[in-house]
Design an enzyme around this catalytic site. Structure first.
Site, PDB file in Angstrom:
ATOM      1  CB  CYS A   1      -5.866   7.578  -9.273  1.00 21.60           C
ATOM      2  SG  CYS A   1      -6.132   8.033 -11.074  1.00 21.60           S
TER       3      CYS A   1
ATOM      4  N   GLY B   1       4.914  -1.595  -6.244  1.00 20.60           N
ATOM      5  CA  GLY B   1       5.019  -2.989  -6.731  1.00 20.60           C
ATOM      6  C   GLY B   1       3.909  -3.137  -7.803  1.00 20.60           C
TER       7      GLY B   1
ATOM      8  CG  MET C   1      -3.008   0.840  -8.693  1.00 20.38           C
ATOM      9  SD  MET C   1      -3.162   1.272  -6.552  1.00 20.38           S
ATOM     10  CE  MET C   1      -4.984   1.056  -6.597  1.00 20.38           C
ATOM     11  CD  GLU C   2      -5.363  -2.168  -5.108  1.00 18.33           C
ATOM     12  OE1 GLU C   2      -5.960  -1.427  -4.198  1.00 18.33           O
ATOM     13  OE2 GLU C   2      -4.167  -2.174  -5.229  1.00 18.33           O
TER      14      GLU C   2
ATOM     15  CG  HIS D   1      -0.791  -7.725  -2.003  1.00 22.93           C
ATOM     16  ND1 HIS D   1      -1.271  -7.856  -0.911  1.00 22.93           N
ATOM     17  CD2 HIS D   1      -1.261  -6.474  -2.482  1.00 22.93           C
ATOM     18  CE1 HIS D   1      -1.677  -6.476  -0.557  1.00 22.93           C
ATOM     19  NE2 HIS D   1      -1.508  -5.717  -1.392  1.00 22.93           N
ATOM     20  CD  GLU D   2      -1.194  -5.222  -6.416  1.00 25.59           C
ATOM     21  OE1 GLU D   2      -2.485  -4.735  -6.208  1.00 25.59           O
ATOM     22  OE2 GLU D   2      -0.241  -5.105  -5.637  1.00 25.59           O
TER      23      GLU D   2
ATOM     24  CE1 TYR E   1      -0.162  -2.799   0.782  1.00 23.63           C
ATOM     25  CE2 TYR E   1       0.154  -0.920   2.222  1.00 23.63           C
ATOM     26  CZ  TYR E   1      -0.073  -1.556   1.092  1.00 23.63           C
ATOM     27  OH  TYR E   1      -0.299  -0.696   0.081  1.00 23.63           O
TER      28      TYR E   1
ATOM     29  CG  HIS F   1      -5.839  -5.394  -3.636  1.00 25.15           C
ATOM     30  ND1 HIS F   1      -6.516  -4.764  -2.580  1.00 25.15           N
ATOM     31  CD2 HIS F   1      -4.597  -5.034  -3.668  1.00 25.15           C
ATOM     32  CE1 HIS F   1      -5.882  -4.103  -1.847  1.00 25.15           C
ATOM     33  NE2 HIS F   1      -4.385  -4.319  -2.245  1.00 25.15           N
TER      34      HIS F   1
ATOM     35  CD  GLU G   1      -3.352  -2.292   0.333  1.00 24.26           C
ATOM     36  OE1 GLU G   1      -2.885  -3.450   0.219  1.00 24.26           O
ATOM     37  OE2 GLU G   1      -3.635  -1.700  -0.763  1.00 24.26           O
TER      38      GLU G   1
ATOM     39  N   PRO H   1       5.926   3.599  -9.581  1.00 22.51           N
ATOM     40  CG  PRO H   1       4.349   5.203  -8.846  1.00 22.51           C
ATOM     41  CD  PRO H   1       4.823   4.373 -10.060  1.00 22.51           C
TER      42      PRO H   1
END
Length: 651
Positions: free
Chosen positions: A177, A307, A309-310, A334-335, A422, A338, A357, A305
Site C-alpha cells: 500500500c 526489499g 515493507m515495515e 532496516h525494517e 534515505y 522502522h 526513511e 517489488p
C-alpha cells in the site's frame, strides 16, 4: 446441515464480535487523544480526505478473498471523530474500486446515504464524497460503512497463481500500500497524517492462511471456508495496512521474534534470519523499548517489488534477502528500525518522507555499527552515498526530487521515491551526530521517539525537539556554536548534493577499489597477486569492487571480464547486490556467458531495485530483448514494477 448452519452463524458472530470488541477504540489511547482533538490544518497534496473536518480513529474490514475472480470484496466501517461540527460530508480516497453503497449508523440502524466522486486525477485517484447529515450524528463520533469490491486495476493487490509460489500448489495474494495505494484496497482517508487502530474479519478458502498487520485473534474453518479475525490495537497510518494469504507457516526465532513463509522455504528463512532476536536486543540498548508485540518477518514470493515493507508485526521482505550467505540481513535490520521511525513516529505527509526513511537508515546503521563495527558501517554509508549520487543525477541535480522536502503538487509520491530521502536524510542525521557526539545523538533519538510516539509529524517538529534537546544538554554558547554549523534550509529545501560533505573513509574502501583497478591495469592477462582477498569481503565491499568496474566501464573489455568471472564466478554469485552490478557490466559489454543467468534473474525476480537498472541496460543495448524479457516476466511482476519498467522500455 444443522452443524454447518451453526458454524456459519458462529462465523457471523465472530465478525460482529471482532468489530464490537474494538469499538471502544474510537477514543484510542486517550493519553494521545489530543493529537486528533483539534482541527489542525494539515497539508497533504496526495489526499482528497477532509481530515480537518473528520478523522478516522478505527477501521473494521469485513472482506472475502476470491482467488478465482481475483477480487477482494466486502465492507469497511470507519469510526470517525468529528473535528468540525458543521461538516456536511466525509471525503475519502478511492482508486480503481467498485463502490456499491454507503450507510451511516444511527443507533442500531444503518441508514443509506448518498455519495458521488470527484473527477479522477490519474495520479492519485478520486475523492469519494459521502453526504452526511451532521444533525444525525450523535455526539462527536459516528460509524460510516462502505460496501465495495476491488477491480482488476487495483494496484495494492498482487494475485499469484500456484506456479508463481515456492510450493506450486496453492494460490497466493499479498498487498503493498505504500505510498498511496491503500485507496486501491479500500476507501479510506489515505494519508499518513491519520493514524487509526483496526480490526478485520477475512473469509478465504480453508487451505489458505491469512496474515495481516496486527495479531490473529481467531481462526474458524466452516466447510471449505476459513474465517480469520485480526486486531491491530496500536494506531497506524493506512499505508501500513497489509495482508498476505497463501500456504503459510510460522516459526519462532526468539522470545519476541519469528518468521513466516511457505513451508518449503521455512528452513532456509529460519537459518538466514536466526539473529533477529539479537538485533532487537541491540536496538533496545539505545532506543525506547520495542512496543509492538512479536516482531515477525514474512518472506514473500519473488514478485514482491521492494526489499522490505515495515508493516508492524508483519514485516514483508523479498526472498532476495534470503541469499544463503546472510549478506542481506541488513534489510531486516532496516525494517526492524522502522518499528520506531516510520511506524511509531510517521511523516505527516509524503513531502516529509525523510523523517521515515532518513531517520530509519541512521538508526539501522547505528545498530549495524554496534554489531558489525565501524568499518562495516562506513562502507555501508559509502555505498549509500554512491546510490544517492546516481539517483540525483537521474533526476537532475536541481530537481525538487533531490531535496528532503519535494513538491508533489498532486503527483503520486511513489513515482519519485528514490535514495534521496534515505541517504540524504541519513547524512543530515549523521551531520547532527558529528556536531553533538554519538552518545548525545543516542539520547536525542530516545527523547524524540518518546516525544512523538503514535503521532504523525513534519520536519519543524523534529527540529523543535532537537533545539529543546540542545537547550537542555549544552550551555548557551555551545548551543549557538552547534546551530551556526547547521544550515537547516539548505539541508531540507536545497536541491542536489548535501550542503556538507561527510567523510566515511575507511582503508577497506580504497583496498576494494584498488583491487578492481588492478584488474583493469592487467588487462585480463593475469590476476592481481592478492586477488583472493575478495573472497573475504562482506557484501558492501564486494559492491564497491564491482561498482568501480562499472564506473570505469570504458576501460573494461571482455578479456578482463573473463578473468574476473574465472576468478570469482560472479555470474553465479549468491549476493543479489553484486549480481545486479555484474549483470549490468555483462549486458553493456556484451559478455554473452552471463546473459542466461542475467535474464533468468530478470524474469524470476520482481524486486524493482534490481529490475530497473537491468532493464535500462538492455533497453540501451537491445530494446527488443528488453521487451521480450518484460513479456516473459510480466505475469510475475507487481503492478508497480510493471508500470516503472514500461516507462523505461517505452512499451
Amino acid at each position: 446441515k444443522l452443524i454447518v448452519g451453526i458454524l456459519v452463524s458462529a462465523a457471523v458472530l465472530l465478525s460482529i464480535l471482532s468489530y464490537s470488541n474494538n469499538s471502544n477504540n474510537i477514543g484510542f489511547l486517550q493519553e494521545y487523544e489530543s493529537v486528533i482533538n483539534h482541527a489542525d490544518y494539515i497539508i497533504d497534496n496526495s489526499t482528497y480526505a477532509n481530515i480537518q473536518d473528520v478523522r478516522t480513529t478505527h477501521l473494521h474490514i469485513n472482506a472475502t478473498l476470491d482467488f478465482h475472480k481475483k477480487v477482494m470484496s466486502g465492507c469497511v466501517t470507519l469510526s470517525m471523530k468529528v473535528l468540525n461540527p458543521s461538516f456536511e460530508e466525509v471525503i475519502l480516497d478511492s482508486r480503481y474500486l467498485d463502490i456499491q453503497s454507503a450507510s451511516l449508523q444511527t443507533g442500531s440502524k444503518q441508514v443509506p446515504v448518498d455519495f458521488y466522486f470527484t473527477e479522477e486525477n490519474p495520479q492519485i485517484g478520486q475523492g469519494l464524497h459521502v453526504k452526511v447529515d451532521n444533525k444525525a450524528v450523535m455526539g462527536d463520533s459516528f460509524n460510516l460503512t462502505i460496501h465495495y469490491a476491488t477491480t482488476n486495476e487495483t494496484l495494492s493487490l498482487n494475485w499469484l497463481e500456484p506456479s508463481q509460489t515456492v510450493g506450486k500448489i496453492f494460490p497466493y495474494v499479498y498487498t503493498h500500500c505504500e505510498a498511496i495505494d491503500c485507496r486501491t484496497l479500500l476507501p479510506v482517508q489515505d494519508t499518513p497524517a491519520v493514524k487509526a487502530t483496526y480490526t478485520a474479519f477475512i473469509e478465504s478458502p480453508k487451505n489458505i492462511t491469512v496474515h495481516m498487520t496486527g495479531n490473529t485473534t481467531n481462526e474458524l474453518v466452516v466447510g471449505d471456508l476459513k474465517y480469520t479475525s485480526i486486531s491491530m490495537n496500536v494506531p497506524i497510518p493506512s499505508y501500513l495496512i497489509a495482508l498476505a494469504a497463501g500456504n503459510l507457516v510460522h516459526q519462532k526465532i526468539g522470545a519476541r521474534t519469528g518468521v513466516i513463509t511457505e513451508p518449503e522455504f521455512i528452513k532456509n528463512v529460519t537459518k538466514e534470519l536466526s539473529s533477529l532476536e539479537l538485533i532487537l536486543d541491540e536496538a533496545e540498548k539505545f532506543l525506547p523499548k520495542y512496543d509492538w508485540g512479536t516482531y515477525n518477518i514474512l518472506v514473500l514470493p519473488p514478485s514482491f517489488p521492494t526489499g522490505g515493507m515495515e508493516n508492524p508485526l508483519l514485516t514483508f521482505v523479498s526472498p532476495t534477502i534470503i541469499a544463503g550467505d546472510k549478506s542481506q540481513v541488513n534489510v531486516a535490520i532496516h525494517e526492524l528500525a522502522h518499528s520506531w521511525s516510520g511506524n511509531l513516529i510517521t511523516n505527516q505527509n509524503w513531502e516529509n518522507f525523510w523523517l521515515n526513511e532518513g531517520v530509519t537508515v541512521y538508526t539501522e546503521r547505528h545498530i549495524i555499527r554496534r554489531i558489525q563495527g565501524e568499518a562495516f558501517y562506513r562502507v555501508q554509508a559509502t555505498v549509500g552515498n554512491s546510490s544517492l549520487y546516481t539517483d540525483m543525477a537521474n533526476f537532475g541535480f536541481n530537481s525538487t526530487f533531490t531535496t528532503l522536502h519535494p513538491n508533489y503538487q498532486g503527483a503520486n509520491p511513489y513515482d519519485t521515491f528514490s535514495e534521496v530521502p534515505y541517504e540524504k536524510g541519513f547524512q543530515f542525521m549523521t551531520h547532527l551526530e558529528n556536531l553533538i557526539g554519538q552518545e548525545h545523538m543516542e539520547r536525542f533519538l530516545y527523547v524524540y521517539f518518546k516525544t512523538y510516539k503514535y503521532q504523525s509529524i513534519v520536519y519543524t517538529q523534529f527540529w523543535d525537539t532537537f533545539q529543546t534537546f540542545l537547550r537542555d544538554t549544552f550551555p548557551e554558547h555551545k548551543m549557538k556554536e552547534i546551530n551556526s554549523q547547521i544550515n537547516l534550509d539548505a539541508w531540507i529545501f536545497g536541491p542536489g548534493k548535501p550542503p556538507v560533505e561527510l567523510d566515511f573513509y575507511t582503508p577497506e574502501i580504497d583496498e576494494a577499489k584498488h583491487l578492481a583497478l588492478e584488474y583493469i591495469k592487467l588487462g585480463g592477462k593475469s590476476s592481481p597477486k592478492d586477488y583472493e582477498k575478495f573472497d573475504k569481503y562482506f557484501s558492501s565491499l564486494r559492491c564497491i569492487f564491482v561498482q568501480t568496474l562499472l564506473d570505469n566501464l570504458q576501460d573494461v573489455d571482455l578479456d578482463i571480464i573473463n578473468k574476473l568471472d574465472a576468478d570469482y564466478n560472479l555470474s553465479e554469485t549468491l549476493d543479489p547486490e553484486v549480481k545486479v552490478l555484474w549483470y549490468q557490466i555483462a549486458i553493456y559489454k556484451r559478455y554473452i556467458p552471463a546473459w542466461a543467468s542475467a535474464n533468468n534473474f530478470i524474469v524470476n525476480n520482481g524486486r524493482m531495485k534490481y529490475l530497473l537498472p537491468l532493464y535500462k541496460a538492455w533497453n540501451e543495448i537491445d530494446r527488443q530483448t528488453a521487451i521480450e524479457l518484460f513479456i516473459a516476466g510480466y505475469p510475475l511482476y507487481h503492478p508497480m514494477a510493471r508500470n516503472k519498467i514500461r516507462k523505461i522500455i517505452n512499451y
